[in-house]
Enzyme design. Structure first.
Site, PDB file in Angstrom:
ATOM      1  CE1 TYR A 108      17.293 -10.020  17.733  1.00 55.76           C
ATOM      2  CE2 TYR A 108      19.193 -10.658  16.411  1.00 55.76           C
ATOM      3  CZ  TYR A 108      18.002  -9.960  16.550  1.00 55.76           C
ATOM      4  OH  TYR A 108      17.528  -9.203  15.503  1.00 55.76           O
TER       5      TYR A 108
HETATM    6  N1  LIG Z   1      15.997  -5.570  12.975  1.00 54.21           N
HETATM    7  C1  LIG Z   1      14.962  -6.171  13.499  1.00 54.21           C
HETATM    8  O1  LIG Z   1      14.071  -5.544  14.090  1.00 54.21           O
HETATM    9  C2  LIG Z   1      14.848  -7.663  13.382  1.00 54.21           C
HETATM   10  C3  LIG Z   1      13.684  -8.329  13.823  1.00 54.21           C
HETATM   11  C4  LIG Z   1      13.624  -9.701  13.689  1.00 54.21           C
HETATM   12  C5  LIG Z   1      14.691 -10.417  13.125  1.00 54.21           C
HETATM   13  N2  LIG Z   1      15.818  -9.745  12.739  1.00 54.21           N
HETATM   14  C6  LIG Z   1      16.965 -10.464  12.117  1.00 54.21           C
HETATM   15  O2  LIG Z   1      16.458 -11.253  11.059  1.00 54.21           O
HETATM   16  C7  LIG Z   1      16.898 -12.592  11.220  1.00 54.21           C
HETATM   17  C8  LIG Z   1      15.908 -13.528  10.620  1.00 54.21           C
HETATM   18  O3  LIG Z   1      14.683 -13.486  11.362  1.00 54.21           O
HETATM   19  P1  LIG Z   1      13.745 -14.752  11.426  1.00 54.21           P
HETATM   20  O4  LIG Z   1      14.469 -15.884  12.031  1.00 54.21           O
HETATM   21  O5  LIG Z   1      12.447 -14.331  12.010  1.00 54.21           O
HETATM   22  O6  LIG Z   1      13.583 -15.007   9.853  1.00 54.21           O
HETATM   23  P2  LIG Z   1      13.032 -16.115   8.907  1.00 54.21           P
HETATM   24  O7  LIG Z   1      14.183 -16.582   8.090  1.00 54.21           O
HETATM   25  O8  LIG Z   1      11.857 -15.514   8.214  1.00 54.21           O
HETATM   26  O9  LIG Z   1      12.493 -17.291   9.813  1.00 54.21           O
HETATM   27  C9  LIG Z   1      13.283 -18.367  10.254  1.00 54.21           C
HETATM   28  C10 LIG Z   1      12.393 -19.293  11.047  1.00 54.21           C
HETATM   29  O10 LIG Z   1      11.415 -19.883  10.162  1.00 54.21           O
HETATM   30  C11 LIG Z   1      11.513 -21.302  10.256  1.00 54.21           C
HETATM   31  N3  LIG Z   1      11.196 -21.921   8.970  1.00 54.21           N
HETATM   32  C12 LIG Z   1      10.260 -22.911   8.819  1.00 54.21           C
HETATM   33  N4  LIG Z   1      10.176 -23.270   7.539  1.00 54.21           N
HETATM   34  C13 LIG Z   1      11.074 -22.517   6.858  1.00 54.21           C
HETATM   35  C14 LIG Z   1      11.438 -22.464   5.484  1.00 54.21           C
HETATM   36  N5  LIG Z   1      10.871 -23.256   4.562  1.00 54.21           N
HETATM   37  N6  LIG Z   1      12.386 -21.600   5.114  1.00 54.21           N
HETATM   38  C15 LIG Z   1      12.982 -20.780   6.023  1.00 54.21           C
HETATM   39  N7  LIG Z   1      12.656 -20.784   7.352  1.00 54.21           N
HETATM   40  C16 LIG Z   1      11.722 -21.652   7.763  1.00 54.21           C
HETATM   41  C17 LIG Z   1      12.948 -21.555  10.675  1.00 54.21           C
HETATM   42  O11 LIG Z   1      12.996 -22.843  11.269  1.00 54.21           O
HETATM   43  P3  LIG Z   1      14.277 -23.805  11.005  1.00 54.21           P
HETATM   44  O12 LIG Z   1      15.392 -23.224  11.776  1.00 54.21           O
HETATM   45  O13 LIG Z   1      13.798 -25.106  11.515  1.00 54.21           O
HETATM   46  O14 LIG Z   1      14.506 -23.805   9.520  1.00 54.21           O
HETATM   47  C18 LIG Z   1      13.178 -20.435  11.658  1.00 54.21           C
HETATM   48  O15 LIG Z   1      12.605 -20.760  12.913  1.00 54.21           O
HETATM   49  C19 LIG Z   1      17.121 -12.748  12.728  1.00 54.21           C
HETATM   50  O16 LIG Z   1      17.989 -13.806  13.034  1.00 54.21           O
HETATM   51  C20 LIG Z   1      17.701 -11.395  13.069  1.00 54.21           C
HETATM   52  O17 LIG Z   1      19.072 -11.427  12.749  1.00 54.21           O
HETATM   53  C21 LIG Z   1      15.904  -8.383  12.842  1.00 54.21           C
END
Ligand SMILES: NC(=O)c1ccc[n+]([C@@H]2O[C@H](COP(=O)([O-])OP(=O)(O)OC[C@H]3O[C@@H](n4cnc5c(N)ncnc54)[C@H](OP(=O)(O)O)[C@@H]3O)[C@@H](O)[C@H]2O)c1
Length: 303
Positions: A50
């Site tokens: 990351y």
């Molecule tokens: N194992 C794997 O292959 C894998 C792959 C990808 C991710 N991951 C893990 O999963 C975690 C989460 O992934 P993700 O960040 O893609 O997940 P997410 O929680 O679906 O997305 C978060 C992103 O969405 C934005 N967002 C906009 N509006 C939102 C709302 N109403 N509610 C929530 N979020 C909103 C957030 O911006 P703001 O910050 O401005 O709210 C942030 O940029 C990662 O940090 C990682 O630890 C694992």
């Protein structure tokens, strides 16, 4: 904060995890960690890749600026992806990756290590040797996988002695494939397609916790479905349910995931208000009828 057993272990963990993949974009990482912790989120997910390693470094440095003790946190990281080049589950790579993560995090151990994405050339014996070395050195407490099918887990288990306690998989209102197949058994429609070899049922049978990654995304990182005009029916239902359960649509989408047995949710937001909303939503228990209503509003059908 709702707690649950971490797989087959006797450790209780928070239902909500803060994913740190985007902490390199956070305006104030110290405040992110403090807000999460004060809301009951003491479980943080990382990976060696990351931000090219920056996310672990930023987290480690920021944590030292808080008054939170390392031992009061559950820190998880992942290894096995060499971006753009290969997936590597060799002993050498796994051990070196953990050493790098510990150095960046400024810690002596991680609470959990997951293998990030299946390596087609994986030798279970090499993974077992790496896990043994890391466990004996006290550098990793629990082991698990990510994005793996039941057969891949069974293959690992041929040699790995430690219980594999978690599988990190994408799941959310716009990523329901893992459960669709179980709902559509014996049908020939799209929902009946078996993408993952029955990983949802396998995880429950084998006491592996599922950690739902990117819970707010649709497609492959195409964007967030909350408030998105592409999904009017889903958003209308989320608004309605949010009012009923006294939360926000963001909170409701997390509560929907946490109503599924055996699941943690990994929120990736770095927005302090959203972190609190999601943490609070862990206390909500949707009725079955409301859970299915949201499932259908997301574009799914019941046969
Ligand atoms: N194992 C794997 O292959 C894998 C792959 C990808 C991710 N991951 C893990 O999963 C975690 C989460 O992934 P993700 O960040 O893609 O997940 P997410 O929680 O679906 O997305 C978060 C992103 O969405 C934005 N967002 C906009 N509006 C939102 C709302 N109403 N509610 C929530 N979020 C909103 C957030 O911006 P703001 O910050 O401005 O709210 C942030 O940029 C990662 O940090 C990682 O630890 C694992």
């Amino acid at each position: 904060m709702k707690k649950m057993k971490f797989g087959s272990s006797d450790v209780d963990v928070a239902a909500v995890i803060l994913g740190c993949m985007r902490i390199n974009n956070a305006e104030n990482p110290v405040k992110v960690i403090e807000t999460a912790y004060e809301s009951g989120i003491d479980f943080f997910d990382h990976a060696d890749i990351y931000g090219g390693g920056d996310c672990e470094s930023i987290f480690g440095k920021a944590l030292k600026e808080t008054s939170i003790k390392r031992e009061d946190l559950f820190i998880q990281t992942k290894c096995g992806i060499v971006p753009g080049k290969m997936f590597d589950f060799s002993k050498e790579h796994i051990v070196a990756s953990v050493e790098g993560s510990l150095q960046r995090l400024g810690m002596d151990y991680v609470d959990a290590l997951l293998l990030h994405r299946p390596d087609a050339l994986m030798e279970p014996e090499e993974v077992a040797a790496a896990f043994d070395e890391l466990a004996q050195a006290g550098k990793v407490k629990h082991f698990g996988v990510s994005n793996q099918s039941p057969q891949q887990i069974a293959l690992l288990k041929k040699a790995v002695k430690q219980p594999l306690v978690a599988n990190q998989l994408q799941f959310g209102l716009k990523h329901t494939e893992m459960i669709d197949q179980g709902i559509h058994v014996n049908m020939s429609d799209q929902g009946s397609f078996d993408h993952d070899g029955g990983i949802y049922e396998y995880s429950r049978l084998h006491d592996m916790t599922i950690q739902a990654w990117s819970p707010y995304q649709y497609g492959f990182f195409e964007g967030v479905f909350i408030g998105n005009e592409k999904f009017p029916e889903l958003n209308q239902k989320l608004n309605e349910m949010a009012e009923k359960y006294q939360t926000t649509p963001t909170g409701m989408a997390a509560a929907w995931i946490l109503r599924v047995p055996n699941m943690q949710v990994i929120a990736g937001t770095m927005n302090l208000g959203r972190i609190t909303e999601i943490a609070q939503a862990a206390e909500i228990r949707l009725s079955k009828e409301d859970w299915y209503a949201l499932y259908m509003a997301a574009g799914n059908i019941l046969p």
